[in-house]
Write a protein that holds these residues in place. Structure first.
Motif, PDB file in Angstrom:
ATOM      1  N   THR A 154       6.139  36.388  35.587  1.00  0.00           N
ATOM      2  CA  THR A 154       6.609  37.007  34.342  1.00  0.00           C
ATOM      3  C   THR A 154       5.795  36.569  33.136  1.00  0.00           C
ATOM      4  OG1 THR A 154       8.279  35.269  34.042  1.00  0.00           O
ATOM      5  CG2 THR A 154       8.958  37.265  35.216  1.00  0.00           C
ATOM      6  N   ALA A 155       5.150  35.402  33.207  1.00  0.00           N
ATOM      7  CA  ALA A 155       4.337  34.918  32.088  1.00  0.00           C
ATOM      8  C   ALA A 155       2.845  35.069  32.349  1.00  0.00           C
ATOM      9  CB  ALA A 155       4.664  33.453  31.791  1.00  0.00           C
ATOM     10  N   SER A 156       2.473  35.714  33.452  1.00  0.00           N
ATOM     11  CA  SER A 156       1.059  35.940  33.795  1.00  0.00           C
ATOM     12  C   SER A 156       0.244  34.653  33.768  1.00  0.00           C
ATOM     13  CB  SER A 156       0.422  36.972  32.847  1.00  0.00           C
ATOM     14  OG  SER A 156       1.059  38.223  32.935  1.00  0.00           O
ATOM     15  N   ILE A 157       0.769  33.577  34.333  1.00  0.00           N
ATOM     16  CA  ILE A 157       0.086  32.288  34.292  1.00  0.00           C
ATOM     17  C   ILE A 157      -1.208  32.347  35.101  1.00  0.00           C
ATOM     18  CG2 ILE A 157       0.250  29.843  34.889  1.00  0.00           C
ATOM     19  CD1 ILE A 157       1.992  30.713  32.535  1.00  0.00           C
ATOM     20  N   VAL A 166       2.651  41.133  29.787  1.00  0.00           N
ATOM     21  CA  VAL A 166       3.616  41.718  30.716  1.00  0.00           C
ATOM     22  C   VAL A 166       5.028  41.367  30.250  1.00  0.00           C
ATOM     23  CG1 VAL A 166       4.453  41.698  33.092  1.00  0.00           C
ATOM     24  CG2 VAL A 166       1.992  41.597  32.630  1.00  0.00           C
ATOM     25  N   PRO A 167       5.838  42.353  29.868  1.00  0.00           N
ATOM     26  CA  PRO A 167       7.181  42.083  29.338  1.00  0.00           C
ATOM     27  C   PRO A 167       8.243  41.882  30.417  1.00  0.00           C
ATOM     28  CG  PRO A 167       6.731  44.425  29.233  1.00  0.00           C
ATOM     29  CD  PRO A 167       5.467  43.783  29.746  1.00  0.00           C
ATOM     30  N   ALA A 168       7.835  41.613  31.655  1.00  0.00           N
ATOM     31  CA  ALA A 168       8.807  41.384  32.724  1.00  0.00           C
ATOM     32  C   ALA A 168       9.649  40.151  32.408  1.00  0.00           C
ATOM     33  CB  ALA A 168       8.084  41.205  34.058  1.00  0.00           C
ATOM     34  N   LYS A 169      10.938  40.201  32.747  1.00  0.00           N
ATOM     35  CA  LYS A 169      11.856  39.111  32.408  1.00  0.00           C
ATOM     36  C   LYS A 169      12.702  38.725  33.616  1.00  0.00           C
ATOM     37  CE  LYS A 169      12.403  40.396  27.508  1.00  0.00           C
ATOM     38  NZ  LYS A 169      11.412  41.493  27.545  1.00  0.00           N
ATOM     39  N   SER A 170      13.125  37.464  33.626  1.00  0.00           N
ATOM     40  CA  SER A 170      14.020  36.991  34.681  1.00  0.00           C
ATOM     41  C   SER A 170      15.057  36.064  34.076  1.00  0.00           C
ATOM     42  CB  SER A 170      13.236  36.252  35.773  1.00  0.00           C
ATOM     43  OG  SER A 170      12.718  35.032  35.275  1.00  0.00           O
ATOM     44  N   HIS A 171      16.152  35.856  34.822  1.00  0.00           N
ATOM     45  CA  HIS A 171      17.221  34.969  34.368  1.00  0.00           C
ATOM     46  C   HIS A 171      17.882  34.337  35.573  1.00  0.00           C
ATOM     47  CE1 HIS A 171      20.758  33.417  32.340  1.00  0.00           C
ATOM     48  NE2 HIS A 171      21.531  34.121  33.157  1.00  0.00           N
ATOM     49  N   TYR A 172      17.953  33.004  35.587  1.00  0.00           N
ATOM     50  CA  TYR A 172      18.660  32.313  36.648  1.00  0.00           C
ATOM     51  C   TYR A 172      20.154  32.432  36.386  1.00  0.00           C
ATOM     52  CZ  TYR A 172      20.697  28.470  39.311  1.00  0.00           C
ATOM     53  OH  TYR A 172      21.486  27.722  40.151  1.00  0.00           O
ATOM     54  N   ALA A 173      20.875  33.038  37.339  1.00  0.00           N
ATOM     55  CA  ALA A 173      22.286  33.344  37.137  1.00  0.00           C
ATOM     56  C   ALA A 173      23.227  32.338  37.782  1.00  0.00           C
ATOM     57  CB  ALA A 173      22.589  34.751  37.657  1.00  0.00           C
ATOM     58  N   GLY A 174      22.684  31.331  38.491  1.00  0.00           N
ATOM     59  CA  GLY A 174      23.534  30.309  39.063  1.00  0.00           C
ATOM     60  C   GLY A 174      23.424  30.223  40.579  1.00  0.00           C
ATOM     61  N   THR A 175      24.242  29.364  41.158  1.00  0.00           N
ATOM     62  CA  THR A 175      24.277  29.177  42.608  1.00  0.00           C
ATOM     63  C   THR A 175      25.314  30.113  43.223  1.00  0.00           C
ATOM     64  OG1 THR A 175      23.704  26.848  42.306  1.00  0.00           O
ATOM     65  CG2 THR A 175      24.557  27.478  44.451  1.00  0.00           C
ATOM     66  N   THR A 176      25.027  30.581  44.428  1.00  0.00           N
ATOM     67  CA  THR A 176      25.955  31.486  45.097  1.00  0.00           C
ATOM     68  C   THR A 176      26.143  31.079  46.555  1.00  0.00           C
ATOM     69  OG1 THR A 176      26.347  33.798  45.736  1.00  0.00           O
ATOM     70  CG2 THR A 176      24.061  33.062  45.695  1.00  0.00           C
ATOM     71  N   THR A 177      27.294  31.404  47.098  1.00  0.00           N
ATOM     72  CA  THR A 177      27.533  31.185  48.520  1.00  0.00           C
ATOM     73  C   THR A 177      26.945  32.318  49.350  1.00  0.00           C
ATOM     74  OG1 THR A 177      29.678  32.306  48.359  1.00  0.00           O
ATOM     75  CG2 THR A 177      29.663  29.894  48.110  1.00  0.00           C
ATOM     76  N   TYR A 178      26.480  33.370  48.685  1.00  0.00           N
ATOM     77  CA  TYR A 178      25.822  34.464  49.396  1.00  0.00           C
ATOM     78  C   TYR A 178      24.450  33.996  49.882  1.00  0.00           C
ATOM     79  CZ  TYR A 178      29.220  37.847  47.567  1.00  0.00           C
ATOM     80  OH  TYR A 178      30.366  38.547  47.263  1.00  0.00           O
ATOM     81  N   GLU A 179      23.947  34.623  50.928  1.00  0.00           N
ATOM     82  CA  GLU A 179      22.629  34.302  51.463  1.00  0.00           C
ATOM     83  C   GLU A 179      21.673  35.458  51.205  1.00  0.00           C
ATOM     84  OE1 GLU A 179      23.105  33.520  55.595  1.00  0.00           O
ATOM     85  OE2 GLU A 179      24.124  31.595  55.286  1.00  0.00           O
TER      86      GLU A 179
END
Length: 305
Positions: A154-157, A166-179
């Motif tokens: 997302t930051a074109s490192i 690149v205006p792509a964005k992400s967000h960590y939403a937390g931990t889940t019990t889903y796999e």
């Protein structure tokens, strides 16, 4: 037909609900490319796209773009991206086979890329699975390395002086019990609505796999709906820092994660002759070249976003 599994060349896709496309992209240790896309239209018609299964396809800027072709700008080569991305320890004293890299253009000279029919138009909200993680990492360590992998896309490192456009964005939403919705047989199963990163068993030869579900878009790239990533810890060892003691045994977590994050945001594989790029189809043990993007990787992202 929803729920039936379609298989092709060692991978599989469970037929999703109507008006949905699902894709699998596998990173293989031997460099062979496995992956395809299945599309279900709103009236239930099923079709396939097998173009992802050929790693020898032309890759000199190949794209199904919905924006103008990317190009270098005045800011390139004069300033670096200053986006804050966590940087795990640098590898020290690597003993890596460099034959492929030596025979390919340098990462800052190679403009090759291919793109998938996939784009994150909003924010990629992702979750950390609560099971095992590669390299025996703790939950905090896994968050750091997975988040850094996504951030490099997302930051074109890159180390080529190419600015982040690149205006792509992400967000960590937390931990889940889903796999992650990826089976041990290399099949994308029914999506559960959460984009999950985790580790577990995958098809033989797969170092990692990405499954992505999108809404078909007739006037542009398909709109990303969910994308899951799984590292194959049943068949491969991973490390956070492949030092001189690696001896061809381990795969680097950040190296692998950055490659998989590229798939999430729409980058496809590049084949033989492009081994210095992040999206090169082969996964070499102990390598760290995929940690930072090459020119083609950046140009591919710019062509999408």
């Amino acid at each position: 037909m929803e729920g039936l599994v379609v298989t092709y060349d060692g991978t599989g896709l469970e037929i999703p609900e109507a008006d949905t496309a699902v894709s699998i992209d596998m990173l293989a240790e031997d460099g062979t490319e496995h992956g395809f896309t299945l599309i279900v239209t709103s009236d239930g018609k099923v079709s396939y796209d097998l173009s992802e299964s050929n790693s020898q396809s032309p890759t000199a800027g190949e794209d199904r773009a919905d924006v103008v072709s990317p190009r270098l700008t005045a800011g390139d080569l004069t300033e670096e991206s200053d986006a804050p991305v966590s940087e795990p320890p640098a590898p020290d004293g690597l003993e890596v086979a460099e034959m492929d890299a030596a025979g390919s253009p340098g990462e800052c000279q190679d403009g090759a890329y291919s793109t998938l029919d996939r784009k994150e138009y909003g924010i990629y909200n992702w979750y950390l699975g609560d099971g095992a993680y590669p390299a025996g990492m703790t939950r905090i360590q896994a968050l750091e390395y997975f988040e850094s992998s996504i951030g490099r896309i997302t930051a074109s490192i890159n180390s080529c002086g190419l600015t982040d456009q690149v205006p792509a964005k992400s967000h960590y939403a937390g931990t889940t019990t889903y796999e992650a919705d990826i089976s041990a047989h290399g099949t994308c199963t029914a999506r559960d609505g959460k984009s999950t990163w985790d580790a577990g068993n995958l098809a033989a030869g797969a170092v990692a796999s990405t499954c992505a579900w999108t809404w078909p878009n007739p006037v542009g790239k398909n709109d990303l709906r969910e994308a899951d990533v799984r590292f194959n810890t049943a068949d491969f060892d991973f490390t956070r820092n492949p030092t001189s003691t690696c001896n061809g045994r381990y795969h680097d977590v950040l190296n692998t994660g950055t490659h998989e994050a590229g798939h999430i945001f729409g980058l496809g594989h590049v084949g033989s002759g492009h081994s210095n790029l992040t999206m090169y189809t082969k996964a070499d043990r102990c390598e760290v070249r995929k940690r930072t993007l090459g020119k083609g990787d950046v140009m591919g992202l710019r062509s999408i976003y």
